[in-house]
Design a protein around this motif. Structure first.
Motif, PDB file in Angstrom:
ATOM      1  N   PRO A 111       0.823  -1.212   0.000  1.00 45.80           N
ATOM      2  CA  PRO A 111       0.000   0.000   0.000  1.00 45.80           C
ATOM      3  C   PRO A 111       0.856   1.261   0.000  1.00 45.80           C
ATOM      4  O   PRO A 111       2.040   1.225   0.335  1.00 45.80           O
ATOM      5  CB  PRO A 111      -0.800  -0.117   1.302  1.00 45.80           C
ATOM      6  N   GLY A 112       0.249   2.371  -0.381  1.00 44.75           N
ATOM      7  CA  GLY A 112       0.933   3.651  -0.316  1.00 44.75           C
ATOM      8  C   GLY A 112       1.640   4.013  -1.600  1.00 44.75           C
ATOM      9  O   GLY A 112       1.472   3.384  -2.648  1.00 44.75           O
ATOM     10  N   THR A 113       2.485   5.043  -1.493  1.00 42.92           N
ATOM     11  CA  THR A 113       3.211   5.611  -2.626  1.00 42.92           C
ATOM     12  C   THR A 113       4.700   5.551  -2.353  1.00 42.92           C
ATOM     13  O   THR A 113       5.139   5.760  -1.220  1.00 42.92           O
ATOM     14  CB  THR A 113       2.782   7.076  -2.847  1.00 42.92           C
ATOM     15  N   CYS A 114       5.475   5.281  -3.389  1.00 43.96           N
ATOM     16  CA  CYS A 114       6.924   5.190  -3.221  1.00 43.96           C
ATOM     17  C   CYS A 114       7.479   6.509  -2.693  1.00 43.96           C
ATOM     18  O   CYS A 114       7.122   7.596  -3.174  1.00 43.96           O
ATOM     19  CB  CYS A 114       7.580   4.834  -4.549  1.00 43.96           C
ATOM     20  N   GLY A 115       8.373   6.419  -1.711  1.00 39.06           N
ATOM     21  CA  GLY A 115       8.951   7.609  -1.112  1.00 39.06           C
ATOM     22  C   GLY A 115       9.724   8.472  -2.087  1.00 39.06           C
ATOM     23  O   GLY A 115       9.800   9.689  -1.920  1.00 39.06           O
ATOM     24  N   ARG A 116      10.297   7.848  -3.105  1.00 40.56           N
ATOM     25  CA  ARG A 116      11.014   8.629  -4.117  1.00 40.56           C
ATOM     26  C   ARG A 116      10.069   9.615  -4.806  1.00 40.56           C
ATOM     27  O   ARG A 116      10.405  10.782  -5.022  1.00 40.56           O
ATOM     28  CB  ARG A 116      11.632   7.690  -5.148  1.00 40.56           C
ATOM     29  N   ASP A 117       8.868   9.156  -5.152  1.00 38.57           N
ATOM     30  CA  ASP A 117       7.903  10.021  -5.829  1.00 38.57           C
ATOM     31  C   ASP A 117       7.357  11.083  -4.878  1.00 38.57           C
ATOM     32  O   ASP A 117       7.176  12.244  -5.259  1.00 38.57           O
ATOM     33  CB  ASP A 117       6.757   9.185  -6.402  1.00 38.57           C
ATOM     34  N   LEU A 118       7.091  10.694  -3.633  1.00 38.13           N
ATOM     35  CA  LEU A 118       6.613  11.662  -2.654  1.00 38.13           C
ATOM     36  C   LEU A 118       7.662  12.738  -2.389  1.00 38.13           C
ATOM     37  O   LEU A 118       7.342  13.922  -2.290  1.00 38.13           O
ATOM     38  CB  LEU A 118       6.253  10.947  -1.348  1.00 38.13           C
ATOM     39  N   TRP A 119       8.919  12.311  -2.284  1.00 34.58           N
ATOM     40  CA  TRP A 119      10.009  13.249  -1.999  1.00 34.58           C
ATOM     41  C   TRP A 119      10.129  14.286  -3.109  1.00 34.58           C
ATOM     42  O   TRP A 119      10.334  15.478  -2.852  1.00 34.58           O
ATOM     43  CB  TRP A 119      11.313  12.486  -1.844  1.00 34.58           C
ATOM     44  N   LYS A 220      16.395   3.826   2.094  1.00 31.62           N
ATOM     45  CA  LYS A 220      16.223   5.198   1.623  1.00 31.62           C
ATOM     46  C   LYS A 220      14.788   5.357   1.131  1.00 31.62           C
ATOM     47  O   LYS A 220      14.078   4.347   0.956  1.00 31.62           O
ATOM     48  CB  LYS A 220      17.211   5.495   0.486  1.00 31.62           C
ATOM     49  N   PRO A 221      14.325   6.587   0.892  1.00 33.68           N
ATOM     50  CA  PRO A 221      12.929   6.776   0.486  1.00 33.68           C
ATOM     51  C   PRO A 221      12.541   5.983  -0.751  1.00 33.68           C
ATOM     52  O   PRO A 221      11.401   5.518  -0.859  1.00 33.68           O
ATOM     53  CB  PRO A 221      12.842   8.286   0.234  1.00 33.68           C
ATOM     54  N   GLY A 222      13.460   5.803  -1.701  1.00 35.21           N
ATOM     55  CA  GLY A 222      13.137   5.082  -2.917  1.00 35.21           C
ATOM     56  C   GLY A 222      12.835   3.617  -2.727  1.00 35.21           C
ATOM     57  O   GLY A 222      12.291   2.970  -3.632  1.00 35.21           O
TER      58      GLY A 222
END
Length: 330
Positions: A111-119, A220-222
């Motif tokens: 679930p959710g959105t990849c941290g790379r895209d959110l960042w 890491k966020p990605g």
């Protein structure tokens, strides 16, 4: 939505027929595929995202050897069973290479959105929130503990203890990475002396006892998903698990400390991580060592493949990384 009869989704996966993906869906009982797309990131192009009549799934193909899949499955299971941080489970593997010419795996989409895209789209306040959430997620991951430091053994499909003490093992791993750098002609004599100086100064920090935990090694966020909350974000999944091993959990701090951009973000990450307990004595010395080992991996890859660092010395590139590692916990 009809799928293209055949498409090259990435260079590594090559041309894939729609009928091949239909066979995968039937094999794993995940419904009928209605859409396929590639994720926005990923270094090797091994992933396809699948939407079916039963849900959303991830397909990983053309692995770096079949052990790539079996190890990820073992790590995913450990996280699923012993951590609050979600990992894709069940992680199911096809050992039959007939369909594509290589083995492959299917798992539920997190679930959710990849941290790379959110960042990439976040404002400064949101990035601090993401960093803090990543720290909490890392603390959840490190709930997976073990009696000793250990590495994955494909013969038994599990992690087996390392027979040498931790300091000796860490130095052996460092020397292996330095050997890779030398093979790529990537370390000058000045860089070698610089590395020796950091190791000599900080090595006593490795003797402080710790509880071994699962180390992601590319945290890491990605490699995380997040879901938004009223005030910030919540870590909702971790992936790309192939580099994992069991060791000092503080090794996992250093990549995030150089990935983020500001002191406020680094502080938020450390604060999120230490909400569940403080770092051990000597953390600043250890983080310098762990940052050194991590940067040597990046340095070797960049120089060997002529991607990065062509106009900078090792000391110049690593100096800011070293400072950030110490400052984050000082």
């Amino acid at each position: 939505m009809g799928l293209p009869e055949r498409r090259q989704y990435s260079q590594r996966l090559g041309v894939i027929e729609a009928t091949q993906l239909d066979t995968v869906a039937e094999q794993f009982g995940i419904g009928t595929i209605v859409d396929v797309w590639t994720p926005s990131g990923g270094l090797f192009g091994q992933i396809l995202m699948l939407e079916t009549t039963d849900g959303r799934y991830v397909f990983r193909g053309n692995p770096h050897g079949h052990t790539h899949l079996t190890k990820e499955r073992r790590v995913a299971r450990l996280i699923h069973e012993r951590s609050q941080l979600p990992a894709a489970w069940p992680y199911r593997i096809s050992d039959d290479a007939t369909l594509f010419g290589w083995t492959y795996a299917i798992m539920p989409m997190l679930p959710g959105t990849c941290g790379r895209d959110l960042w990439a789209s976040a404002d400064p306040t949101e990035r601090v929130g993401l960093a803090e959430s990543a720290g909490r997620g890392l603390a959840m991951l490190h709930e997976v503990t073990a009696p000793m430091h250990a590495v994955y053994d494909p013969q038994v499909d599990d992690f087996v203890p390392v027979t040498t003490d931790f300091t000796t093992w860490w130095l052996e791993r460092l020397d292996d990475t330095r050997t890779e750098c030398r093979a790529a002609d990537a370390l000058s004599s000045e860089a070698e002396r610089f590395i020796d100086g950091v190791v000599e100064r900080d090595l006593p920090g490795l003797t402080v006892p710790f509880t071994p935990a699962l180390v992601h090694h590319d945290f890491k966020p990605g490699n995380l998903n997040f879901t938004p909350t009223k005030d910030s974000f919540e870590p909702s999944g971790v992936f790309d698990l192939f580099e994992a091993y069991i060791a000092d959990p503080e090794e996992d701090l250093v990549r995030m400390l150089w990935e983020v951009e500001t002191d406020a973000q680094r502080r938020a990450f450390i604060d999120g991580y230490t909400d569940s307990g403080p770092l051990r004595d000597g953390a600043a010395d250890r983080l310098e060592l762990y940052a050194l080992a991590d940067w040597l991996v990046i340095w070797a890859y960049g120089r060997r493949n002529q991607l990065w660092f062509n106009d900078v010395t090792f000391e110049e590139s690593f100096g800011p990384i070293l400072a950030r590692a110490r400052q984050a916990v000082s």
